[in-house]
Design an enzyme around this catalytic site. Structure first.
Site, PDB file in Angstrom:
ATOM      1  N   THR A  47      61.968  34.356 -24.749  1.00  0.00           N
ATOM      2  CA  THR A  47      62.380  35.655 -24.246  1.00  0.00           C
ATOM      3  C   THR A  47      63.447  36.231 -25.168  1.00  0.00           C
ATOM      4  OG1 THR A  47      64.137  34.718 -22.874  1.00  0.00           O
ATOM      5  CG2 THR A  47      61.942  34.886 -21.896  1.00  0.00           C
ATOM      6  N   GLU A  93      56.593  36.080 -20.095  1.00  0.00           N
ATOM      7  CA  GLU A  93      56.260  35.114 -19.045  1.00  0.00           C
ATOM      8  C   GLU A  93      54.871  35.322 -18.446  1.00  0.00           C
ATOM      9  OE1 GLU A  93      60.826  35.365 -18.930  1.00  0.00           O
ATOM     10  OE2 GLU A  93      59.138  36.677 -19.395  1.00  0.00           O
ATOM     11  N   LYS A 135      73.426  50.787  -7.854  1.00  0.00           N
ATOM     12  CA  LYS A 135      73.601  50.653  -6.413  1.00  0.00           C
ATOM     13  C   LYS A 135      74.751  51.553  -5.974  1.00  0.00           C
ATOM     14  CE  LYS A 135      71.659  46.020  -6.272  1.00  0.00           C
ATOM     15  NZ  LYS A 135      71.826  44.596  -5.933  1.00  0.00           N
ATOM     16  N   TRP A 190      69.675  52.431  -3.815  1.00  0.00           N
ATOM     17  CA  TRP A 190      69.332  52.184  -5.208  1.00  0.00           C
ATOM     18  C   TRP A 190      68.957  53.487  -5.913  1.00  0.00           C
ATOM     19  CZ3 TRP A 190      65.710  47.260  -5.082  1.00  0.00           C
ATOM     20  CH2 TRP A 190      66.460  46.160  -4.672  1.00  0.00           C
TER      21      TRP A 190
END
Length: 612
Positions: free
Chosen positions: A184, A329, A438, A443
């Protein structure tokens, strides 16, 4: 009772064996690192890959040993891939856009024993050679004449190939044997390794061959602009030979003019790349009044596709754009925005809103949305949730168990993305979990705001981060890199956003910056931006509150409605840069140039801050 079918292990060597047997004369064309166009075939690639296997065996490589590649998309790189994996060794793709410290960590963590590299990257390896003692041999993907003396002890690929036999035994091992290793990008903590199996790569290949995913066929000519070191070139180095498609490999030249030259000269019908590449191509075509005479379809992934690119390809050049999502992934393709039967009946403008989403999962991928308490959320196209994924080519555990247990009790992997799912099964990423803002317990999507802001005619690139606020926890800050020669006031951008997003989503401030940093995979580096802006104080924080938040946000989390007008977007190259900004009259910035920390650009990429 079990079935009575043949036991035929799904190992990737069978893919190139198939290409050699049934599509042996199909071309693989490469723009070589040395310069000239090189033409070969699947039969020749197969024969040379077998020689690579014998070279590696001669250097002492055993099944399970990690052999790294640091290379561009070329025929030689494909030979190396199959030569490594065919004998049960693990092909570890290295991303040259990472910083030297990250490369050292990854090479040592993977315990690479051999590195095959292009001439381009010899200075990188020369600079870190004494820090990677486990690497016994470095093979340069060129000949003796080009080797030079930059890296003492390096071996010339063509000399080794010429001296090796093409009689090598491939396969014969379990299909769950490790085949590839990809790390990654390491935006939080050290990079983590994803260890693909032969089985997972083979199944991923079968899935991507479907017409609802990549849909390439034997009559296609495929240009994978997405690098083989970036999540396996989205599987194209497997799926193209699997169907016998002609492959055109662009090497290191990914600018608009070079890509256009290959598209036209080689009759490319299908291509795949990140938005940055397509933005450069469109700019080149418009400036040169160029045409696309053979290209039919492009797949865009890596970051949200700007509406301007979709419209530009469709309306100006008759090319269909499909959006895709995935990650290291997921091998990497997880969803693709191919219309279903209901969407196909809609008018083009209605279909466009679905093309801008990340798409629906193919067979083999399962998606779900959950809240912070891990409870399932509805697929209504509005409710935000954490995106989780499972399937036969989704990671189950990181290499060397880094990070410990990464699956929930139902076997799902948390992608770290915040998304919505609609009634058609189309998923849309609204943010990374670490980037979502937030505010007042609700959100706000930074991606939604920055994609809209980038549509302002004066904007080249935009980014949005959450900044601490004493009353609302966080509030949005919009950072804008203007086009060359432009000047703007923050009110212009706030007015531009008005009506396109909910009132309480409106940024509390706008900062104009000289540059916006991008990471190793071309995405905006929010981690670096937050670090650079950590001392920034919002004017609403100093004033004790925001007028935009006079009304409490709605109790349910909704994404804003799609913008009615086309949203332009201008991406940046992905070499990365430090963030620069111009302080306003009430703020000062006193930062001195320092050695780059983890994740920052090297010193030669840094320009001094511009001061008012």
């Amino acid at each position: 009772m079990q079935g009575l079918m043949q036991d035929w292990p799904l190992t990737v060597d069978k893919i190139l064996n198939h290409a050699q047997a049934w599509h042996g004369d199909r071309e693989v064309v490469s723009r070589s690192v040395e310069g000239p166009i090189v033409r070969t075939t699947y039969a020749q690639i197969h024969e040379r890959a077998k020689r690579v296997s014998n070279v590696l065996i001669g250097l002492g490589m055993q099944p399970g040993d990690r052999v790294a590649t640091l290379a561009w998309n070329t025929g030689r790189h494909i030979e190396a891939w199959y030569g490594i994996m065919g004998i049960g060794a693990v092909c570890h793709t290295l991303n040259p856009r990472l910083f030297a410290e990250q490369l050292v960590y990854i090479i040592n963590h993977a315990e690479d024993k051999v590195i095959l590299t292009d001439l381009t990257f010899l200075p990188i390896l020369a600079g870190i050679r004494d820090q990677i003692p486990g690497v016994k041999h470095i093979i340069v993907l060129s000949d003796e004449a080009n080797l030079g003396d930059q890296l003492p002890g390096a071996l010339a690929y063509e000399t080794l190939i010429a001296e090796a036999s093409s009689d090598a035994k491939w396969g014969g091992f379990d299909e769950n044997t490790a085949a590839g290793l990809c790390y990654t990008s390491g935006t939080t903590g050290n990079p983590k390794g994803v260890l693909y199996s032969h089985r997972s790569n083979f199944i991923h290949t079968l899935v991507t061959m479907g017409s609802d995913v990549l849909g390439i066929k034997a009559t296609d000519t495929v240009l994978p602009v997405v690098p083989m070191f970036h999540a396996n070139a989205w599987g194209l180095a497997f799926s193209a030979p699997a169907v016998g498609a002609k492959l055109v490999m662009p090497g290191q030249k990914l600018d608009g003019a070079s890509v256009h030259e290959l598209l036209e000269s080689e009759g490319v019908t299908f291509s795949a790349a990140v938005p940055t590449v397509w933005q450069m191509l469109l700019q080149h075509l418009r400036a040169s009044k160029g045409k696309l005479t053979t290209l039919k379809r492009v797949v865009i992934g890596g970051s949200a596709v700007p509406e301007s690119i979709v419209r530009g390809f469709r309306d100006e050049f008759g090319v269909d754009v499909t959006h895709a999502w995935g990650m290291t992934e997921t091998s990497p393709l997880g969803t693709q925005a191919t219309p279903n039967a209901a969407i196909e009946q809609m008018d083009p403008e209605a279909q466009l809103q679905f093309k801008l989403k990340q798409g629906r999962p193919p067979l083999g991928i399962q998606l779900k949305l959950v809240d912070d308490e891990d409870k399932d959320l509805p697929h209504d196209g509005h409710t935000f949730g954490r995106l989780k994924v499972s399937g036969p080519f989704v990671v189950g555990q990181y290499f060397k168990a880094e990070g410990g247990k990464i699956l929930d009790d139902e076997g799902y992997f948390d992608t770290g993305d915040v998304a919505t799912l609609d009634e058609h099964g189309f998923m849309q990423i609204t943010d990374r979990a670490k980037d979502v803002i937030k505010s007042g317990g609700e959100w706000i999507s930074s991606i939604e705001i920055e994609n809209l802001a980038a549509g302002h005619p004066k904007a080249e690139l935009a980014a949005v981060i959450g900044v601490a606020h004493p009353k609302w926890d966080e509030r949005p800050l919009l950072l804008v890199k203007l086009k060359a020669g432009e000047a703007a006031a923050k009110e212009e951008f706030l007015q531009f956003l008005d009506g396109k997003i909910a009132k309480w989503w409106m940024p509390d401030d706008v900062a104009f910056v000289d540059d916006i940093p991008l990471g190793a995979t071309g995405k905006i580096d929010k981690k670096l931006i937050r670090d650079r802006m950590k001392d920034y104080v919002l004017p609403t924080a100093a004033a004790g509150g925001s007028a935009a938040l006079a009304m409490s946000p709605e109790p349910k989390i909704y994404a804003p409605e799609p913008a009615p007008a086309p949203v332009a977007h201008h991406d940046h190259d992905d070499d990365g840069a430090w963030l620069h900004w111009t302080p306003g009259p009430d703020q000062t910035l006193d930062r001195t140039r320092a050695e780059p920390a983890e994740g920052e650009a090297p010193a030669d990429a840094v320009r001094p801050f511009r001061r008012s």
